[in-house]
Scaffold this motif. Sequence first.
Motif, PDB file in Angstrom:
ATOM      1  N   THR A  62      -7.012   3.213   1.672  1.00 53.86           N
ATOM      2  CA  THR A  62      -5.796   2.502   1.266  1.00 53.86           C
ATOM      3  C   THR A  62      -5.703   2.575  -0.250  1.00 53.86           C
ATOM      4  O   THR A  62      -6.687   2.355  -0.945  1.00 53.86           O
ATOM      5  CB  THR A  62      -5.811   1.009   1.658  1.00 53.86           C
TER       6      THR A  62
ATOM      7  N   GLN B 223      -1.782   4.876   3.095  1.00 58.19           N
ATOM      8  CA  GLN B 223      -2.691   4.303   4.063  1.00 58.19           C
ATOM      9  C   GLN B 223      -3.093   5.390   5.050  1.00 58.19           C
ATOM     10  O   GLN B 223      -2.231   5.985   5.700  1.00 58.19           O
ATOM     11  CB  GLN B 223      -2.002   3.141   4.778  1.00 58.19           C
TER      12      GLN B 223
ATOM     13  N   ASN C 221       0.828  -1.199   0.000  1.00 56.72           N
ATOM     14  CA  ASN C 221       0.000   0.000   0.000  1.00 56.72           C
ATOM     15  C   ASN C 221       0.862   1.248   0.000  1.00 56.72           C
ATOM     16  O   ASN C 221       1.654   1.475   0.909  1.00 56.72           O
ATOM     17  CB  ASN C 221      -0.902   0.014   1.230  1.00 56.72           C
TER      18      ASN C 221
END
Lengths: 114, 244
Positions: free
Chosen positions: B27, B7, B4
Amino acid sequence: MEWQLSEDRPIFQQLYEQLCRRILTGVYPPGSRMPSVRDVASEAGVNPNTMQRALQQLDSVGLTESTRTSGRTVTTDEALMRQIREELAQGAVQQFYAETSALGYTREEAKQLL
Amino acid sequence: MNENVIQCINLSKDYGSGPVLEQLNLTIGSGRIIGLLGPNGTGKTTLIKILAGLLQPTSGQVLVDGHVPGPESKAVVSYLPDKMYFADWMKAKDLLDLFEDFYADFDRAKAEQMCASLGIVPTQRMKTMSKGTKEKMQLVLVMSRKAKLYLLDEPIAGVDPAARDFIMNTILTNYSQDGTVLISTHLIGDIERVLDEVLFLKDTKVVLHDTVDNIREQQGKSVDALFREMFRMNPIEGGNQDAQ
């Protein structure tokens, strides 16, 4: 051939249809290698991930074949190409009927027009 | 490698006169181009500035490539602000020098090539450039870095339609494969086809986060049309915030 994208339908579907047409009309000849995802995406001015999805759909109907080593090649299966061409032509005919019926023509009258 | 790139956990920002962002959870993965859309004053620039490490969140947590915004994250983030920040005595060439000095991932050859195709003369001073040319210059600098996250705050607002297409193509062909691009803009129609996903911000919240094709499939209309419908205002009453 220009890439034309309309507003109302998913982009990958429209790309898929136009790629089909290119294969059927020999822009990408049977047995030839397809250009890379990035190249076609940039030519059409679309996101590479979207183009990837359209190309994967070509794989799944069998118009192209992906191998790990030699990239993506156009099918040489003429029966399949004929079948898909017919499906696309049927779609065009249906669209013709839909548009003429919106103008108040019956199917028979519409046929007369042709 | 962190999966990711962005986030956000319960992220809130309040400048003192009420929240701008409230309990935002988000995300975003790598290798994607995301449109950050929303009416004026819904926190788009605030969110981008928090991701760029220029603003501190009031509460909640933000991770960019696994780091709290700071030197580590700034090294992998290429940020295009909504305002010009270059001194107007500088020449295009000076800016290339500056970026080359400043960022290890800056690709000078690429930048010079882009300048040439956009018609920017290296010896031209910032103060003699038109608004659109300045914007192009700024975009050249930002896109010539090999970053993991590009934050572009209204990158195409002041440029003509032909240059806009060129710029969108520049973004498409130059973002690195594992790089994510977050673009805030009001020119949805122009950039829709290059986006993977869109984020709609409304009243301090994310009200929609989906792929462009899913939206078109489910709604039967473009993202541009959906936006106009969602945020339709009544001109006589001076805009109704609750209009759906």
